[in-house]
Write a protein that holds these residues in place. Structure first.
Motif, PDB file in Angstrom:
ATOM      1  N   VAL A 125       9.215 -53.452 -56.498  1.00 59.36           N
ATOM      2  CA  VAL A 125       9.478 -53.811 -57.882  1.00 59.36           C
ATOM      3  C   VAL A 125      10.725 -53.064 -58.340  1.00 59.36           C
ATOM      4  CG1 VAL A 125       8.589 -53.784 -60.249  1.00 59.36           C
ATOM      5  CG2 VAL A 125       7.044 -54.193 -58.335  1.00 59.36           C
ATOM      6  N   MET A 126      11.572 -53.748 -59.069  1.00 62.04           N
ATOM      7  CA  MET A 126      12.835 -53.171 -59.497  1.00 62.04           C
ATOM      8  C   MET A 126      12.639 -52.031 -60.490  1.00 62.04           C
ATOM      9  SD  MET A 126      14.387 -55.859 -62.263  1.00 62.04           S
ATOM     10  CE  MET A 126      15.579 -54.656 -62.817  1.00 62.04           C
ATOM     11  N   GLN A 127      13.631 -51.207 -60.572  1.00 58.83           N
ATOM     12  CA  GLN A 127      13.659 -50.157 -61.585  1.00 58.83           C
ATOM     13  C   GLN A 127      13.830 -50.801 -62.951  1.00 58.83           C
ATOM     14  OE1 GLN A 127      16.256 -46.811 -60.694  1.00 58.83           O
ATOM     15  NE2 GLN A 127      16.907 -46.728 -62.837  1.00 58.83           N
ATOM     16  N   PRO A 128      13.009 -50.439 -63.960  1.00 58.40           N
ATOM     17  CA  PRO A 128      13.114 -51.061 -65.289  1.00 58.40           C
ATOM     18  C   PRO A 128      14.529 -50.916 -65.855  1.00 58.40           C
ATOM     19  CG  PRO A 128      11.117 -49.763 -65.132  1.00 58.40           C
ATOM     20  CD  PRO A 128      11.902 -49.468 -63.895  1.00 58.40           C
ATOM     21  N   PHE A 129      14.970 -51.978 -66.534  1.00 57.44           N
ATOM     22  CA  PHE A 129      16.328 -51.995 -67.096  1.00 57.44           C
ATOM     23  C   PHE A 129      16.252 -52.273 -68.589  1.00 57.44           C
ATOM     24  CE2 PHE A 129      19.751 -54.762 -68.659  1.00 57.44           C
ATOM     25  CZ  PHE A 129      20.828 -53.913 -68.524  1.00 57.44           C
ATOM     26  N   THR A 130      17.082 -51.560 -69.356  1.00 56.07           N
ATOM     27  CA  THR A 130      17.235 -51.805 -70.787  1.00 56.07           C
ATOM     28  C   THR A 130      18.719 -51.790 -71.136  1.00 56.07           C
ATOM     29  OG1 THR A 130      15.112 -50.751 -71.308  1.00 56.07           O
ATOM     30  CG2 THR A 130      16.679 -51.032 -73.117  1.00 56.07           C
ATOM     31  N   GLY A 131      19.197 -52.832 -71.796  1.00 58.32           N
ATOM     32  CA  GLY A 131      20.583 -52.918 -72.239  1.00 58.32           C
ATOM     33  C   GLY A 131      20.640 -53.337 -73.699  1.00 58.32           C
ATOM     34  N   SER A 132      21.792 -53.192 -74.319  1.00 58.09           N
ATOM     35  CA  SER A 132      21.910 -53.555 -75.735  1.00 58.09           C
ATOM     36  C   SER A 132      23.294 -54.113 -76.029  1.00 58.09           C
ATOM     37  CB  SER A 132      21.632 -52.347 -76.630  1.00 58.09           C
ATOM     38  OG  SER A 132      22.556 -51.312 -76.377  1.00 58.09           O
ATOM     39  N   PHE A 133      23.364 -54.949 -77.055  1.00 59.70           N
ATOM     40  CA  PHE A 133      24.633 -55.482 -77.554  1.00 59.70           C
ATOM     41  C   PHE A 133      24.445 -55.842 -79.010  1.00 59.70           C
ATOM     42  CE2 PHE A 133      22.280 -59.141 -76.023  1.00 59.70           C
ATOM     43  CZ  PHE A 133      22.540 -60.132 -76.943  1.00 59.70           C
ATOM     44  N   THR A 134      25.536 -56.105 -79.701  1.00 57.60           N
ATOM     45  CA  THR A 134      25.491 -56.488 -81.112  1.00 57.60           C
ATOM     46  C   THR A 134      26.341 -57.736 -81.327  1.00 57.60           C
ATOM     47  OG1 THR A 134      27.408 -55.170 -81.768  1.00 57.60           O
ATOM     48  CG2 THR A 134      25.256 -54.080 -81.810  1.00 57.60           C
ATOM     49  N   THR A 135      26.115 -58.404 -82.437  1.00 56.37           N
ATOM     50  CA  THR A 135      27.001 -59.501 -82.849  1.00 56.37           C
ATOM     51  C   THR A 135      27.885 -59.007 -83.994  1.00 56.37           C
ATOM     52  OG1 THR A 135      25.177 -60.306 -84.224  1.00 56.37           O
ATOM     53  CG2 THR A 135      25.551 -61.422 -82.112  1.00 56.37           C
TER      54      THR A 135
END
Length: 499
Positions: A125-135
């Motif tokens: 199982v992959m390592q958990p990923f969290t990313g972010s962006f804005t508009t």
């Protein structure tokens, strides 16, 4: 000492030991299997600020992944509908509609599995990923109508509730268009002590807004003159979608018959020489609109509309549509256009014309078709239409209507007072809001007006004006929710959204 050991040198012993060590390591790796844990290596929107033109992001993984496990476990908060596509270890998520402005988003991915792990008897199982962006922030521009900012270009950030005055008091702004990245505005203006509406010059001004996170930008309010009025009067203008070209309708001061379209290249290079305007040869200066690919301009010519190149020979049209006298709008991809047909009985028809040769009538009116805009989020076009109420007094009733391009269904959204023919409208880049103004004219009994008096495109003097915002939420056809516009606490006219 044996003969074989006599010929083995120290360097040979080192090489043999190294090869034995490598063989042991290879054996250990084979015995353990592939232990590299799958991870997300790159996320193209990480910490980025996106706009309506940004419709897809990608995730690149360290290993080939099981597609289904990724698609089922990817979450975006707040949700954004879209579709998946794959190219090896790279996954692309394409939005179905532009992301709403003024919002922070988080992308999470957990429990995604390696493509080959189950075949090898494992379940990596992959390592958990969290990313972010804005508009981008929800930002509007308008021409001020209150005494303290009369005729000045004003920027108002709806997201942050901040206001900036961009232009000086000695200029009366008449028209403007933002560059696609929102960092500059091109505008036409006359001197505040000159009442002549034909004395406009073209300028650019910086907004102080950054189109990308972490990017340096110029301070707001830096004004540069790009085209004067010494030899020619500068009338209408249009800025190309890529922000590289401005087309201007111009007339020679000492020769009224010399009336044509010119084009001017824009440049962000401060050290570059000031661009020189060039004339579109053989083209009269009728109503015009630059095509979405920024390579041509649609020009009204007598009984039809010509598509004229901005890159090659402009004397011969690329195409000519004899039955349509005016282009009101193009869709963003250029595949569709809203065009007006002028009939002999003085009625007007609105047609949808596609690059596949389809010509579909959308509506007929006894009044005028003032403006149209394609919705970036749905197959809909919004139009400001007038209906003739009295032929004797020529009283027109303006109203805003949405037209479903698939079914042709019309839905009136807003009815305006009969006196409000000079309404300016603007559709938000994310398709979720509609701006319009309500101008109050100066009483007719006032004959002597100051030089800095504000005027509409028709030359009607303005006393004051209010700005209104109507939400355009994605509501199902079965609902009967009545959306009403709200008045903004701003005094001005000619509102436009910043891209």
């Amino acid at each position: 000492m044996s003969k074989s050991s006599k010929f083995i040198q120290p360097l040979d012993r080192v090489a043999i030991a190294f090869m034995l060590l490598i063989s042991v390591l290879i054996g250990v790796i084979i015995w353990q299997g592939d232990a590299v844990k799958p991870i997300v290596r790159t996320f193209t929107w990480e910490n980025q600020q996106i706009g309506a033109d940004d419709l897809s992001f990608s995730l690149t993984f360290s290993r080939p992944m099981e597609y289904k496990s990724i698609e089922e476990n990817l979450t975006i908060n707040p949700p954004l509908a879209g579709k998946f596509s794959w190219a090896g270890r790279r996954m692309v998520y394409t939005l179905l509609t532009p992301a709403p402005y003024g919002t922070n988003y988080q992308v999470k991915l957990e429990k995604g599995r390696d493509k080959y792990s189950q075949a090898e008897g494992q379940n990596r199982v992959m390592q958990p990923f969290t990313g972010s962006f804005t508009t981008r922030n929800r930002v509007i521009l308008y021409i001020g109508a209150s005494p303290e900012v009369q005729g000045q270009l004003v920027l108002y950030n709806l997201t942050q509730e901040q206001k900036k005055v961009l232009t000086p008091k000695d200029l009366i702004v008449m028209d403007f268009e933002p560059f696609p990245n929102g960092e500059k505005i091109v505008f036409s203006a006359r001197s505040s002590n000159n009442p002549d509406l034909l004395s406009a010059q073209l300028y650019t001004v910086t907004t102080g807004i950054k189109s990308q996170v972490g990017e340096e930008t110029e301070v707001a309010g830096k004004v540069d003159l790009i085209l004067d009025n010494k030899e020619y009067q500068n009338l209408k203008f249009d800025l190309s979608a890529d922000g590289q070209t401005i087309v201007i309708q111009r007339g020679k001061r000492d020769n009224p018959g010399d009336f044509a379209l010119w084009y001017l290249a824009t440049s962000n290079d401060i050290s570059a020489e000031k661009p020189t305007p060039k004339r579109l040869q053989g083209q009269p200066g009728g109503d015009f609109l630059i095509t979405p690919d920024s390579k041509a301009v649609a020009v009204s010519q007598g009984q039809g509309t010509a598509i004229v190149s901005l890159e090659g020979d402009s004397s011969k049209p690329l195409d000519f549509l004899p039955q349509f006298g005016l282009v009101q709008a193009f869709s963003k991809d250029g595949s569709q256009a809203a065009m007006v047909k002028f009939n002999t009985d003085y009625t007007r028809d609105l047609f949808l014309v596609t690059n596949q040769g389809v010509q579909k009538q959308l509506l007929k009116t006894t009044g005028s078709i003032l403006s149209c805009q394609f919705d970036p989020a749905s197959p809909t076009v919004y139009c400001l239409i007038t209906q003739l109420l009295s032929k004797e007094q020529f009283v027109e009733q303006p109203y805003l209507v949405s037209i479903d391009l698939k079914t042709g269904t019309q839905k009136p959204l807003l009815l305006l007072p009969p006196a409000q023919r000079n309404v300016q409208t603007s559709l938000a880049p994310d398709g979720l809001g509609f701006l319009f103004d309500q101008v109050v004219p100066i009483a007719n009994n006032m004959t002597q007006l100051p030089a800095n008096t504000l005027k509409t495109d028709d030359g009607e003097p303005i006393s004051t004006s209010s700005l209104w915002l109507m939400p355009l939420l994605p509501i199902a056809d079965s609902t009967n929710i009545d959306i009403k516009p709200e008045q903004l606490p701003l005094v001005g006219f000619h509102p436009q959204w910043l891209p």
